[in-house]
Design an enzyme around this catalytic site. Structure first.
Site, PDB file in Angstrom:
ATOM      1  N   ASP A  46       0.840  -1.201   0.000  1.00  0.00           N
ATOM      2  CA  ASP A  46       0.000   0.000   0.000  1.00  0.00           C
ATOM      3  C   ASP A  46       0.874   1.249   0.000  1.00  0.00           C
ATOM      4  OD1 ASP A  46      -2.882   1.116   0.646  1.00  0.00           O
ATOM      5  OD2 ASP A  46      -1.496   2.193   1.964  1.00  0.00           O
ATOM      6  N   TYR A  51       2.683   9.766  -0.129  1.00  0.00           N
ATOM      7  CA  TYR A  51       3.744   9.192   0.718  1.00  0.00           C
ATOM      8  C   TYR A  51       5.125   9.486   0.131  1.00  0.00           C
ATOM      9  CZ  TYR A  51      -0.170   6.401   2.600  1.00  0.00           C
ATOM     10  OH  TYR A  51      -1.365   5.972   3.137  1.00  0.00           O
ATOM     11  N   LYS A  76      -2.581   5.666  -4.348  1.00  0.00           N
ATOM     12  CA  LYS A  76      -3.747   6.527  -4.081  1.00  0.00           C
ATOM     13  C   LYS A  76      -3.598   7.885  -4.737  1.00  0.00           C
ATOM     14  CE  LYS A  76      -3.975   4.512   0.545  1.00  0.00           C
ATOM     15  NZ  LYS A  76      -2.546   4.419   0.879  1.00  0.00           N
ATOM     16  N   HIS A 109      -7.733   8.951  -2.366  1.00  0.00           N
ATOM     17  CA  HIS A 109      -7.163   8.952  -1.009  1.00  0.00           C
ATOM     18  C   HIS A 109      -8.142   9.508   0.036  1.00  0.00           C
ATOM     19  CE1 HIS A 109      -2.960   9.127   1.076  1.00  0.00           C
ATOM     20  NE2 HIS A 109      -3.902   8.835   1.946  1.00  0.00           N
TER      21      HIS A 109
HETATM   22  N1  LIG Z   1      -5.762   5.887   3.585  1.00  0.00           N
HETATM   23  C1  LIG Z   1      -5.299   6.681   4.508  1.00  0.00           C
HETATM   24  O1  LIG Z   1      -5.764   7.812   4.691  1.00  0.00           O
HETATM   25  C2  LIG Z   1      -4.174   6.197   5.401  1.00  0.00           C
HETATM   26  C3  LIG Z   1      -3.827   6.919   6.543  1.00  0.00           C
HETATM   27  C4  LIG Z   1      -2.798   6.416   7.349  1.00  0.00           C
HETATM   28  C5  LIG Z   1      -2.137   5.238   7.007  1.00  0.00           C
HETATM   29  N2  LIG Z   1      -2.481   4.577   5.858  1.00  0.00           N
HETATM   30  C6  LIG Z   1      -1.801   3.305   5.457  1.00  0.00           C
HETATM   31  O2  LIG Z   1      -1.907   2.389   6.528  1.00  0.00           O
HETATM   32  C7  LIG Z   1      -0.607   1.867   6.837  1.00  0.00           C
HETATM   33  C8  LIG Z   1      -0.524   1.454   8.267  1.00  0.00           C
HETATM   34  O3  LIG Z   1      -0.925   2.494   9.134  1.00  0.00           O
HETATM   35  P1  LIG Z   1       0.037   3.161  10.228  1.00  0.00           P
HETATM   36  O4  LIG Z   1       1.456   3.036   9.809  1.00  0.00           O
HETATM   37  O5  LIG Z   1      -0.530   4.494  10.498  1.00  0.00           O
HETATM   38  O6  LIG Z   1      -0.273   2.312  11.542  1.00  0.00           O
HETATM   39  P2  LIG Z   1       0.004   0.816  12.072  1.00  0.00           P
HETATM   40  O7  LIG Z   1       0.405  -0.073  10.974  1.00  0.00           O
HETATM   41  O8  LIG Z   1      -1.206   0.484  12.873  1.00  0.00           O
HETATM   42  O9  LIG Z   1       1.180   1.041  13.084  1.00  0.00           O
HETATM   43  C9  LIG Z   1       2.502   1.218  12.666  1.00  0.00           C
HETATM   44  C10 LIG Z   1       3.351   1.403  13.941  1.00  0.00           C
HETATM   45  O10 LIG Z   1       3.260   0.238  14.761  1.00  0.00           O
HETATM   46  C11 LIG Z   1       4.556  -0.318  14.973  1.00  0.00           C
HETATM   47  N3  LIG Z   1       4.388  -1.777  14.903  1.00  0.00           N
HETATM   48  C12 LIG Z   1       4.203  -2.535  13.797  1.00  0.00           C
HETATM   49  N4  LIG Z   1       4.031  -3.833  14.121  1.00  0.00           N
HETATM   50  C13 LIG Z   1       4.126  -3.915  15.465  1.00  0.00           C
HETATM   51  C14 LIG Z   1       4.054  -4.976  16.395  1.00  0.00           C
HETATM   52  N5  LIG Z   1       3.827  -6.238  15.992  1.00  0.00           N
HETATM   53  N6  LIG Z   1       4.195  -4.686  17.718  1.00  0.00           N
HETATM   54  C15 LIG Z   1       4.405  -3.428  18.136  1.00  0.00           C
HETATM   55  N7  LIG Z   1       4.484  -2.368  17.310  1.00  0.00           N
HETATM   56  C16 LIG Z   1       4.341  -2.609  15.982  1.00  0.00           C
HETATM   57  C17 LIG Z   1       5.438   0.239  13.872  1.00  0.00           C
HETATM   58  O11 LIG Z   1       6.754   0.397  14.345  1.00  0.00           O
HETATM   59  P3  LIG Z   1       8.055  -0.224  13.569  1.00  0.00           P
HETATM   60  O12 LIG Z   1       8.004   0.247  12.154  1.00  0.00           O
HETATM   61  O13 LIG Z   1       9.193   0.382  14.341  1.00  0.00           O
HETATM   62  O14 LIG Z   1       7.969  -1.715  13.715  1.00  0.00           O
HETATM   63  C18 LIG Z   1       4.797   1.604  13.612  1.00  0.00           C
HETATM   64  O15 LIG Z   1       5.274   2.571  14.533  1.00  0.00           O
HETATM   65  C19 LIG Z   1       0.328   3.007   6.430  1.00  0.00           C
HETATM   66  O16 LIG Z   1       1.646   2.564   6.287  1.00  0.00           O
HETATM   67  C20 LIG Z   1      -0.308   3.457   5.150  1.00  0.00           C
HETATM   68  O17 LIG Z   1       0.072   2.578   4.096  1.00  0.00           O
HETATM   69  C21 LIG Z   1      -3.500   5.035   5.061  1.00  0.00           C
END
Ligand SMILES: NC(=O)c1ccc[n+]([C@@H]2O[C@H](COP(=O)([O-])OP(=O)(O)OC[C@H]3O[C@@H](n4cnc5c(N)ncnc54)[C@H](OP(=O)(O)O)[C@@H]3O)[C@@H](O)[C@H]2O)c1
Length: 279
Positions: A46, A51, A76, A109
């Protein structure tokens, strides 16, 4: 590790039940992290124009050496490209940066309703799909009103609606709307990111019972809901762990207890789709 199931979407294409979020992975370290995720077994990636890492995603795909047909690459369209011609040019730009000749999935997006050009953007995505530059088309952060507007306008249903979804913001209503319209829900910030509820009682209890980590319990909850989580991790061990959620399942009571963690202030930084504008 158990194999990753796939879902068939409303246009007949398929997506794996879990994907890899690439924000904010950039530069050399970003390429290494994304290539590592592909090598670990992620097949849905994704990204987004906003980004600013489509080049890195493309490089990671080439480095990992997995056959293109096995991957699902999703990007997106940003708010500033919602005009019909802008949207076409935007997707061509994404493909150029990725170094690919098609995208598996492209999403609007944010709806940016005050600007109100998302129906034009949607018509452009429909045309791009007909040309084959984008295999499947979907949306992100759409409410029921936005979904019904593009459906009425074009007769074409998005394959997915990617929304903020985690235990503090379980999106009961929007999941029901998506399901009613045959749209697969995808979860962004699936672990809860900064507010990750790793120490909440129902999550800790399930982690102990199944011998897994709290992160794995949350991702398994996402699978039980039928939503596709796209966790981001730059850490190889967590990347592997997050993918390894198909060897156990949660009971209905455990799922309900985790959903019950939802709270009024559960929304993260993204904001309300009706008022938030993403450029
Ligand atoms: N459509 C939209 O508007 C939108 C908005 C926001 C995000 N997104 C997409 O959603 C994806 C994921 O969302 P996100 O990055 O906001 O949140 P997330 O995946 O819920 O959380 C990522 C965070 O959690 C940590 N983490 C990952 N696995 C873990 C585990 N097993 N145990 C403990 N901590 C863990 C990561 O740290 P480390 O990297 O240090 O492991 C990072 O700091 C984004 O990368 C993006 O592609 C889309």
């Amino acid at each position: 590790m158990a194999t990753i199931p796939t879902y068939t979407l409303n246009d007949g294409s398929t997506l794996p039940a879990i994907g890899f979020g690439t924000y904010p992975l950039k530069g050399k370290d970003g390429i290494a992290a994304i290539a590592g995720a592909i090598e670990a077994g992620y097949r849905l990636l994704d990204t987004a124009v906003n980004y600013e890492n489509e080049t890195e995603v493309g490089e990671a795909i080439r480095r990992a050496g997995v056959d293109r047909s096995e991957l699902r690459v999703a990007s997106k369209l940003p708010g500033r490209h919602h005009g019909y011609a802008d949207a076409i040019a935007s997707v061509e730009g994404s493909l150029e940066r990725l170094g690919l000749d098609y995208l598996d999935l492209h999403l609007i997006h944010w709806p940016n309703p005050s600007v109100g050009r998302y129906p034009d953007a949607w018509r452009a995505l429909v045309a791009l799909r007909e040309q084959g530059l984008v295999r499947s088309i979907g949306v992100s952060n759409f409410t029921e009103e936005h979904l019904r507007r593009i459906l009425d306008d074009s007769g074409v249903t998005p394959v997915v609606n990617q929304i903020e979804l985690h235990p503090y913001f379980p999106q009961v209503r929007m999941r029901a709307v998506n399901e009613e319209l045959a749209i697969r829900t995808e979860s962004w910030s699936p672990l809860g990111k900064r507010q990750a509820p790793f120490t909440e009682a129902p999550i800790v209890a399930a982690a102990e019972k199944y011998g897994v980590t709290p992160g794995q319990v949350i991702l398994r909850w996402q699978i039980e809901l039928g939503s596709i989580p796209i966790p981001k991790s730059a850490t190889p061990e967590r990347q592997r762990q997050n993918l390894d959620v198909f060897g156990f399942s949660l009971t209905e009571a455990e799922v309900d207890a985790i959903t019950g963690l939802g709270r009024a202030d559960g929304r993260l930084f993204g904001g309300d789709p009706d008022t938030h504008e993403e450029q």
